[in-house]
Design an enzyme around this catalytic site. Structure first.
Site: not given
Ligand code: SIN
Length: 186
Positions: A24-28, A99
């Protein structure tokens, strides 16, 4: 906790290289994938709120003048909208590198828009990491984002790209949109 979380991530969540996993990606990771994936689709996780509370010394700032990037803060009522990627587990190596400034892998349930769900991973920078900045008045955060610049480019591009990507997804995020408005005014 030290800045570099690569070793910690590999130790605490060893995965067979042949496996596949949902990320799950929520930023870049929403607007700048830059890694191979089998499938990409919008998803939501619950109990987490996106906040520009993590310092960035390596991408959107420098050790002397850190930028601000997003992390997730536990919030029982919150929904966080983002992008899910179905990836090979071996892709996590380069992602751990990207990250590495404070983010650790956590397991979460991803809810897809067709009503189905899956277990997956998310990178979260927790409050105990050395780069964590925490909350500040919105004007202070906006000014810091407006000024900061790092090897990956201006901090404001990170924020404005994220705001555009969330708008394109039809996703609500009052925190991100308020910061983007403040930075656009500068
Ligand atoms: C993410 O996008 O999921 C993590 C935070 C970032 O890399 O911006």
């Amino acid at each position: 906790m030290s800045f570099d979380t690569r070793h910690l991530n590999q130790q605490r969540m060893p995965l067979d290289d042949e496996a596949t996993v949902w990320l799950f990606g929520y930023g870049s990771l929403i607007w700048k994938a830059g890694f191979p994936y089998h499938e990409r689709k919008p998803a939501t996780i619950s109990g987490w709120a996106r906040r520009f509370w993590q310092g960035s010394h390596d991408h959107r700032g420098t050790p002397d003048a850190p930028g601000r990037v997003v992390t997730l803060i536990g919030a029982p009522e919150a929904l966080c909208h983002g992008m899910a990627y179905h990836i090979d587990a071996k892709t996590l190596g380069p992602l751990d590198h990207r990250e590495k400034n404070g983010y650790v892998r956590e397991t979460v349930t991803l809810y897809f828009h067709d009503g189905s769900h899956a277990e997956g991973l998310v990178y979260i920078a927790t409050e105990d990491n050395a780069a964590f900045l925490g909350d500040a008045p919105i004007e202070t955060m906006a000014e810091q984002i407006h000024q900061a610049h790092g090897p990956s480019g201006p901090n404001r591009d990170y924020l404005l790209n994220l705001a555009s990507a969330l708008e394109a997804l039809g996703a609500e995020d009052a925190h991100v949109f308020a910061l983007a408005d403040q930075v656009r005014q500068r």
